[in-house]
Design an enzyme around this catalytic site. Structure first.
Site, short mmCIF file in Angstrom:
data_model
loop_
_atom_site.label_atom_id
_atom_site.label_comp_id
_atom_site.label_asym_id
_atom_site.label_seq_id
_atom_site.Cartn_x
_atom_site.Cartn_y
_atom_site.Cartn_z
N ARG A 137 62.82 54.17 17.78
CA ARG A 137 63.91 53.34 18.30
C ARG A 137 63.37 52.17 19.14
O ARG A 137 64.03 51.75 20.10
CB ARG A 137 64.90 54.17 19.15
CG ARG A 137 65.34 55.47 18.50
CD ARG A 137 66.37 55.30 17.43
NE ARG A 137 67.61 54.70 17.84
CZ ARG A 137 68.76 55.34 17.95
NH1 ARG A 137 68.82 56.62 17.74
NH2 ARG A 137 69.84 54.70 18.27
N ARG A 167 68.32 49.15 22.81
CA ARG A 167 69.05 48.53 23.92
C ARG A 167 68.24 48.30 25.19
O ARG A 167 68.70 47.63 26.09
CB ARG A 167 70.26 49.40 24.28
CG ARG A 167 71.44 49.16 23.38
CD ARG A 167 72.50 50.23 23.57
NE ARG A 167 72.00 51.52 23.11
CZ ARG A 167 72.67 52.67 23.23
NH1 ARG A 167 73.84 52.69 23.82
NH2 ARG A 167 72.16 53.80 22.77
N ARG A 179 73.27 41.69 20.36
CA ARG A 179 74.44 42.56 20.24
C ARG A 179 75.65 42.06 21.02
O ARG A 179 76.78 42.47 20.75
CB ARG A 179 74.06 43.98 20.65
CG ARG A 179 73.29 44.74 19.59
CD ARG A 179 74.19 45.23 18.45
NE ARG A 179 74.95 46.41 18.86
CZ ARG A 179 76.20 46.42 19.18
NH1 ARG A 179 76.89 45.31 19.12
NH2 ARG A 179 76.80 47.51 19.54
N ASP A 214 70.47 52.19 10.50
CA ASP A 214 70.85 53.44 11.16
C ASP A 214 70.91 54.55 10.12
O ASP A 214 71.13 54.28 8.94
CB ASP A 214 72.21 53.30 11.86
CG ASP A 214 72.42 54.47 12.83
OD1 ASP A 214 71.83 54.45 13.92
OD2 ASP A 214 73.13 55.42 12.48
N TYR A 268 76.73 65.16 11.20
CA TYR A 268 77.67 64.09 11.58
C TYR A 268 78.88 64.07 10.64
O TYR A 268 80.01 63.86 11.07
CB TYR A 268 76.98 62.72 11.56
CG TYR A 268 76.06 62.49 12.74
CD1 TYR A 268 76.57 62.22 14.01
CD2 TYR A 268 74.69 62.52 12.59
CE1 TYR A 268 75.73 62.00 15.09
CE2 TYR A 268 73.84 62.30 13.67
CZ TYR A 268 74.37 62.05 14.92
OH TYR A 268 73.53 61.83 15.98
O1 1CP Z 1 64.04 50.52 16.53
C1 1CP Z 1 65.17 50.87 16.23
O2 1CP Z 1 66.11 50.93 17.03
C2 1CP Z 1 65.32 51.18 14.78
C3 1CP Z 1 66.62 51.43 14.27
C4 1CP Z 1 67.35 52.78 14.48
C5 1CP Z 1 66.94 54.06 14.12
C6 1CP Z 1 65.57 54.52 13.65
C7 1CP Z 1 68.68 52.85 14.92
C8 1CP Z 1 69.48 51.72 15.43
N1 1CP Z 1 69.11 54.13 14.74
C9 1CP Z 1 68.07 54.91 14.28
C10 1CP Z 1 68.09 56.33 13.92
C11 1CP Z 1 69.20 57.19 14.36
N2 1CP Z 1 70.55 56.89 14.50
C12 1CP Z 1 69.05 58.58 14.65
C13 1CP Z 1 67.76 59.32 14.50
C14 1CP Z 1 66.84 59.09 15.64
C15 1CP Z 1 67.25 59.65 16.96
O3 1CP Z 1 67.50 60.86 17.04
O4 1CP Z 1 67.24 58.89 17.92
C16 1CP Z 1 70.30 59.09 15.01
C17 1CP Z 1 70.64 60.51 15.42
C18 1CP Z 1 71.25 58.03 14.90
C19 1CP Z 1 72.70 58.12 15.12
C20 1CP Z 1 73.08 57.14 16.16
N3 1CP Z 1 73.30 55.81 15.91
C21 1CP Z 1 73.18 57.34 17.55
C22 1CP Z 1 72.93 58.67 18.27
C23 1CP Z 1 74.23 59.35 18.52
C24 1CP Z 1 74.09 60.77 18.99
O5 1CP Z 1 74.54 61.65 18.26
O6 1CP Z 1 73.55 60.98 20.08
C25 1CP Z 1 73.51 56.11 18.13
C26 1CP Z 1 73.76 55.82 19.56
C27 1CP Z 1 73.57 55.16 17.07
C28 1CP Z 1 73.80 53.69 17.16
C29 1CP Z 1 72.53 52.91 17.12
N4 1CP Z 1 71.63 52.91 16.06
C30 1CP Z 1 70.60 52.04 16.34
C31 1CP Z 1 70.87 51.46 17.61
C32 1CP Z 1 69.99 50.44 18.27
C33 1CP Z 1 72.07 52.00 18.08
C34 1CP Z 1 72.77 51.65 19.36
C35 1CP Z 1 73.85 50.68 19.00
C36 1CP Z 1 74.06 49.67 20.05
O7 1CP Z 1 74.57 50.02 21.12
O8 1CP Z 1 73.72 48.50 19.84
#
Ligand code: 1CP
Length: 344
Positions: free
Chosen positions: A25, A29, A38, A74, A151
């Protein structure tokens, strides 16, 4: 040796000067540039616009001495492409409308032309690859079937994902059919990213650790195997959060490497898997501790990685970087890896 050469050499078991480093990640943010993007564009808009997704994927590389980029996307793009209503609210994580509860729900999933609806992702990979010009390795990814299933059934995030875990036992045939569909979608999407220029792919099994070993073996592993069978000869990493108790099973997943969370001792994983790539595993929470703690923890990890002279090792966190993480701590982690040989 540039970042891409270091990453590929280490992954393929060749000699390296130090382990490659990237952070799960890493484009999130905690970075001001990401927050600025964003503020003007929705999450899906960033994913679907190759210019914007490349911009946010490159930001961490400009700030820190990282060896790999991860494409911006994502894991929930697969449920979305299957026709579920995925939305990212602020704060409480994603919501998944039209959740999977019955056979009729599964029958309603739209698997026809799935990869066409996901073309934005290989397109983002191509765009990012062109910008990198081989300087850094590029990682594609997808959600592991059990995590996607979680999910899809729960309808959003949860502490215990009760509904999907009950479904495994109440409706095992339905669960297996859904897991197989998700596995085929993930395999197709990962192959498309690799064909578009990704050097390796990672499967995120963020919720796999909720399962007992017998459940993981019965439901999660066959679906993972179904993916790796379709990715033969390609570089695949598997991350199972909270998966220490599942470590003996992971060898059967068919993945070439495992990304360890912070509760799995690196040396224990190495003793069990001498020939696999091992990635990890600094606790992301420690990046909020004094900088010396970050340096010491990273140095201890490097010490464990010396048993293979750093080959088949990738330095990383044990889970995704948290919003609010101080950039100075990220810098301290990366610099400690960069100086791995100097501190020996
Ligand atoms: O560098 C990066 O940020 C790469 C992109 C990336 C990746 C690898 C994003 C962008 N999401 C993910 C994977 C992801 N998404 C996972 C697996 C990794 C982990 O466990 O951290 C999971 C479970 C998700 C699902 C998801 N999407 C969540 C977690 C929710 C939960 O159940 O706790 C969240 C918050 C998101 C939204 C998201 N995806 C990515 C970002 C940067 C965000 C935040 C959105 C924002 O506020 O801008």
């Amino acid at each position: 040796m540039n970042g891409r050469e270091r990453f590929l050499s280490s992954f393929d078991g060749k000699t390296v000067d130090r382990p490659p480093v990237w952070l799960m990640r890493q484009a999130g943010r905690y970075l001001p540039g990401y927050r600025a993007v964003r503020a003007k564009a929705g999450f899906w808009d960033v994913c679907h616009d190759p210019e914007l997704s490349t911009k946010v994927a490159l930001e961490p590389l400009a700030r820190f001495p990282l060896d790999a980029a991860i494409v911006f996307s994502d894991i929930l793009v697969i449920p979305q492409a299957l026709g579920l209503d995925v939305t990212f609210g602020t704060g409480d994580g994603p919501r998944v409308g039209k959740p999977l509860r019955t056979r009729a729900d599964l029958d309603g999933w739209n698997t026809q032309g799935l990869i066409d609806r996901l073309q934005f992702l290989p397109r983002a990979v191509k765009h990012l690859s062109a910008a990198l010009k081989g300087s850094h390795a590029m990682i594609g990814f997808a959600g592991a079937p059990f995590t996607l299933f979680s999910y899809c059934v729960e309808g959003g995030s949860s502490d215990d994902f009760r509904l999907p875990r009950v479904m495994l036992h109440q409706e095992p045939k339905l669960a297996e059919a859904a897991l197989a569909t998700l596995a085929d979608a993930a395999a197709e999407l990962l192959n498309a990213q690799l064909d578009a220029g990704a050097d390796a792919v990672q499967l995120f099994d963020t919720w796999g650790g909720l399962l007992a070993p017998d459940e993981y073996e019965k439901f999660a592993l066959p679906a993972l195997r179904r993916i790796t069978d379709q990715l033969k000869g390609r570089r695949v990493l598997l991350f199972v959060r909270g998966g220490h108790h599942l470590l003996p099973l992971l060898g059967d997943s068919g993945a070439g490497g495992f990304s360890l969370d912070w509760r799995t001792p690196f040396a224990e994983a190495r003793a069990r898997y001498p020939n696999h790539v091992l990635q990890g595993n600094v606790d992301p929470v420690l990046l909020f501790a004094p900088e010396q703690v970050v340096r010491d923890r990273t140095a201890a990890l490097l010490n464990d990685m010396r048993s293979t002279q750093y080959t088949r090792c990738i330095a990383n966190l044990g889970h995704g970087i948290l919003p609010g993480t101080p950039e100075t701590a990220v810098e301290a982690l990366c610099q400690t890896v960069v100086n791995a040989n100097a501190s020996r």
